[in-house]
Design a protein around this motif. Structure first.
Motif, PDB file in Angstrom:
ATOM      1  N   HIS A 281     106.759  50.477  10.492  1.00 26.25           N
ATOM      2  CA  HIS A 281     108.084  50.125   9.978  1.00 26.25           C
ATOM      3  C   HIS A 281     109.114  50.058  11.101  1.00 26.25           C
ATOM      4  O   HIS A 281     109.992  49.180  11.119  1.00 26.25           O
ATOM      5  N   LYS A 282     109.021  50.960  12.070  1.00 20.48           N
ATOM      6  CA  LYS A 282     109.946  50.954  13.205  1.00 20.48           C
ATOM      7  C   LYS A 282     109.832  49.658  14.006  1.00 20.48           C
ATOM      8  O   LYS A 282     110.836  49.084  14.430  1.00 20.48           O
ATOM      9  N   ILE A 283     108.602  49.200  14.205  1.00 20.89           N
ATOM     10  CA  ILE A 283     108.409  47.969  14.989  1.00 20.89           C
ATOM     11  C   ILE A 283     108.852  46.740  14.192  1.00 20.89           C
ATOM     12  O   ILE A 283     109.406  45.786  14.744  1.00 20.89           O
TER      13      ILE A 283
ATOM     14  N   TYR B 223     111.461  43.440  15.072  1.00 27.55           N
ATOM     15  CA  TYR B 223     111.282  42.011  14.797  1.00 27.55           C
ATOM     16  C   TYR B 223     112.324  41.490  13.808  1.00 27.55           C
ATOM     17  O   TYR B 223     112.370  40.289  13.548  1.00 27.55           O
ATOM     18  N   ASP B 224     113.127  42.383  13.243  1.00 28.45           N
ATOM     19  CA  ASP B 224     114.163  42.041  12.262  1.00 28.45           C
ATOM     20  C   ASP B 224     113.568  41.403  11.009  1.00 28.45           C
ATOM     21  O   ASP B 224     114.133  40.477  10.427  1.00 28.45           O
ATOM     22  N   VAL B 225     112.409  41.917  10.596  1.00 31.57           N
ATOM     23  CA  VAL B 225     111.790  41.428   9.361  1.00 31.57           C
ATOM     24  C   VAL B 225     111.569  42.552   8.359  1.00 31.57           C
ATOM     25  O   VAL B 225     110.987  42.332   7.297  1.00 31.57           O
ATOM     26  N   ASP B 226     112.027  43.772   8.693  1.00 26.82           N
ATOM     27  CA  ASP B 226     111.761  44.910   7.820  1.00 26.82           C
ATOM     28  C   ASP B 226     112.353  44.738   6.429  1.00 26.82           C
ATOM     29  O   ASP B 226     111.828  45.258   5.447  1.00 26.82           O
ATOM     30  N   ARG B 227     113.454  43.962   6.307  1.00 28.91           N
ATOM     31  CA  ARG B 227     114.061  43.745   4.988  1.00 28.91           C
ATOM     32  C   ARG B 227     113.191  42.911   4.069  1.00 28.91           C
ATOM     33  O   ARG B 227     113.418  42.867   2.857  1.00 28.91           O
TER      34      ARG B 227
END
Length: 411
Positions: free
Chosen positions: A243-245, A249-253
């Motif tokens: 989740h941190k990585i 990448y700005d895709v966690d949402r």
């Protein structure tokens, strides 16, 4: 619109499918993947020798003139893994992608036997970093196709397996248990467990698994309260690292966690995931890590990948009105009065050399004009270019050609 059967596709449908596959391919290329192909016919023995793949009774089998049983390629991961195992290390590549048809019988879709899949296989190190990059690529594919509402559900293929180690269930009972967890059928799951010799504490843990879905942080926090083995603790820690990585990448949402996610392919051994978009109730892509698959072919080879289901994606794009107009198969339309035919053809050839798709035709009342593409018209005494609704004269043809080819990516 029905994209189920390739022989029923209209010219417009083929254009849409070509646009879809071209967009997916371009995304794969930006992550450094190289394209490969596999044979349409594979030995049936290959799939018999490997467990956890496509069900044997869904494969389309034929007998060749020598009496050998072959199958039409039922999936792509197995033959690509075989290719990777048998390729000398000096010639092998870690990142491979494919756009291939797969053939198998589908019980829920009568008559359907053929699908087009586009996918990647990453044979790099088995690491959280690799997992995060592959999931990021899956998100980027869907974003670049124009979808706004995207959800990648991430799970662990082996999360609840430590729980099975302490109970005695037959193979068929395990499959039934997996099916109930996957469907989140709590009432049937409770009934199933109550009829087996399963300790109450373990029943409680198994019943909690279908509830472990949603926000990444909330689910991992809840899961920590249920862990009963060191291996489960380690797996949750890897999910938190993942989740941190994904945030980098700005895709966690776009990513949620579902620890009750169980894939039909049993060869997955670690991270598994499914991608969903708006207006479609089934996955448009599926994948995961399968580090043990190659060992069944005689090699120790970590791997992770995913496949896009083109038919489902086509339906989703069509429902969302995300396709470009039919005129998108060309970049420039050149029309001319008869006395300017030579200049029109020369301009068209120069633009084509620059990679643009050009149609050149004599000016008549029947010639279509498209607002969404660049149009050049050669009259007897003038030459005019229309782009983005703006019409202007031009004198220097070479400068115009350079401008249009330089702006190719914006057209």
């Amino acid at each position: 619109m029905n994209f189920d059967r390739s022989d029923d596709l209209s010219i417009s449908d083929f254009s849409k499918k070509a646009y879809l596959l071209r967009t997916i391919k371009n995304n794969f290329l930006t992550y450094g993947y190289r394209e490969v192909e596999t044979p349409t016919f594979e030995s049936y023995d290959l799939y018999q020798s490997i467990t956890g793949t496509v069900k044997h009774d869904s494969m389309i089998k034929i007998i060749d003139p020598t009496g050998k049983i072959l199958v039409m390629r039922p999936d792509v991961t197995v033959p690509i893994t075989k290719m990777q195992v048998t390729t000398p290390p000096s010639l092998a590549a870690e990142r491979l992608f494919y756009i291939e048809n797969v053939f198998r019988l589908a019980g829920d879709q009568q008559g359907k036997k053929e699908w087009t899949q586009a996918g990647v296989e990453n044979y790099g190190p088995s690491s959280t970093e690799t997992d995060a990059e592959v999931i990021s690529l899956a998100v980027q594919v869907l974003r670049n196709l124009g979808f706004k509402s995207i959800q990648i559900q991430v799970g662990l293929a082996s999360f609840f397996r430590p729980l099975l180690d302490v109970v005695s269930l037959t193979d068929s009972e395990i499959k039934e248990l997996q099916s109930l967890i996957r469907a989140k059928n709590i009432s049937e799951l409770e009934l199933f467990l109550s009829k087996r010799d399963v300790p109450e504490e373990l029943q409680y843990l198994l019943i909690q698994i279908p509830y472990l879905y949603g926000d990444f942080t909330a689910v991992t926090k809840r899961a920590k309260e249920l862990l009963i083995s060191d291996s489960m603790v380690e797996q949750i820690q890897k999910l938190e690292d993942l989740h941190k990585i994904l945030k980098l990448y700005d895709v966690d949402r776009f990513v949620s966690l579902d620890l009750g996610l169980i894939n039909h392919m049993d060869y997955y051994s670690g991270i598994i995931f499914q991608g969903y978009v708006e207006n479609v109730g089934k996955p448009v892509l599926m994948g995961g890590r399968y580090d043990q698959l190659a060992s069944q072919i005689g090699s120790d080879l970590p791997a992770i990948g995913f496949a896009c289901e083109s038919d489902v994606l086509l339906e989703a794009l069509d429902q969302g009105n995300l396709f470009k107009p039919d005129a998108a198969h060309i970049d420039v339309l050149i029309t001319y009065d008869t006395v300017r035919q030579k200049e029109a053809i020369q301009s068209a050839e120069a633009l084509r050399k620059g990679g643009l798709r050009v149609i050149v035709t004599a000016k008549t009342d029947e010639v279509k004009s498209f607002d969404e593409i660049t149009t050049i018209h050669y009259t007897a005494n003038d030459q005019v270019v229309t782009q983005n609704g703006e019409c202007r004269q031009f004198n220097d043809v070479s400068k115009l050609v350079n401008l249009l080819t330089r702006n190719k990516g914006e057209m």
